[in-house]
Design an enzyme around this catalytic site. Structure first.
Site: not given
Length: 255
Positions: A35, A39, A52, A80, A82, A86, A143
């Site tokens: 996150d 910003r 990004h 997500s 949500d 955008r 991994l």
């Protein structure tokens, strides 16, 4: 010359933090909410897409830290359900960055990639890339990286219940029988992460302190670590602090 002192200090601090980490207390599975990219770009006076991309670059760096420290599974919350509301231009740029990130993961030949999300919500080229990458990396003994793209915690539970009901119907079971026999383990066996150990630790950057739908079912007994740093600024020393904090906690699992 003065700029060297902070770097030397952090290097020494990192080594001390790592030395004090008990190998048996390293989380097996870490969930990460990456996150703060937007910003970060705004503070830098840069386009959102630069944030990004900086976040995507940090992902590769972070996975290297996890490999080095012996983490087995990482779930990355990259997009997500949500987020998909955008502006379309931003979504298109973000999907391109995610696609490039997937290509880099595949080219590394070091990680096993598994898509975690509703692939039907994604453009065909991206969903096909995720399916292809999962198949091509399936045998890699490295991994395990769950890529949460088009992911929503509520959607995952709904999808799991739907699949569970279809499975029961295929076996000729009635809804009454299913309801009578249903347990949490039945639902867990149809989640996107089925067969995996639930996350031991969930990290969220940018100072936000909420789940935002991330691994809602799986994180029932996870430990949480919230970091003020925006994701592109997340440093190895921040990661080591999170692991140190995790190692000091006494996990009770509801008892």
């Amino acid at each position: 010359m003065t700029w060297a002192f902070p770097e030397v200090g952090y290097s020494f601090y990192e080594r001390r933090l790592q030395r004090n980490l008990a190998p048996e207390r390293i989380p097996h599975h870490i969930g990460v909410m990456v996150d703060g990219n937007r910003r970060w770009a705004k503070l830098a006076g840069a386009p959102t897409s630069h944030g990004h991309q900086a976040g995507a670059d940090k992902i590769h760096e972070f996975l290297g830290w996890c490999e080095e420290l012996g983490v087995d599974v990482v779930t990355l919350y990259m997009l997500s359900t949500d987020n998909m509301g955008r502006p379309q231009e931003e979504i298109d740029q973000l999907l391109d960055i995610i696609a490039n990130t997937l290509d880099r993961l595949g080219e590394s030949n070091r990680v096993r990639v598994q898509p975690v999300g509703a692939l039907d919500l994604l453009p065909d080229d991206l969903s096909n890339k995720l399916v292809s990458l999962a198949a091509s990396t399936e045998k890699i003994d490295g991994l395990h990286v769950n890529v949460a793209v088009g992911y929503g915690g509520r959607r995952e539970i709904v999808d799991a219940v739907k699949e569970l009901m279809r499975d029961a119907a295929g076996k000729g079971e009635t809804l009454e029988t299913l309801a009578e026999e249903l347990t949490d383990q039945h639902i867990s066996s149809f989640l996107y992460t089925r067969g995996q150990q639930d996350p031991d630790l969930v990290i969220r950057t940018s100072g936000e302190q909420r789940l935002s739908g991330f691994l809602m079912w799986q994180s029932a007994y996870s430990e949480f670590y919230f970091c003020e740093a925006l994701w592109p600024d997340f440093r190895r020393v921040d990661f080591l602090r999170a692991l140190r904090d995790f190692g000091r906690r006494q996990r009770r699992f509801g008892s």
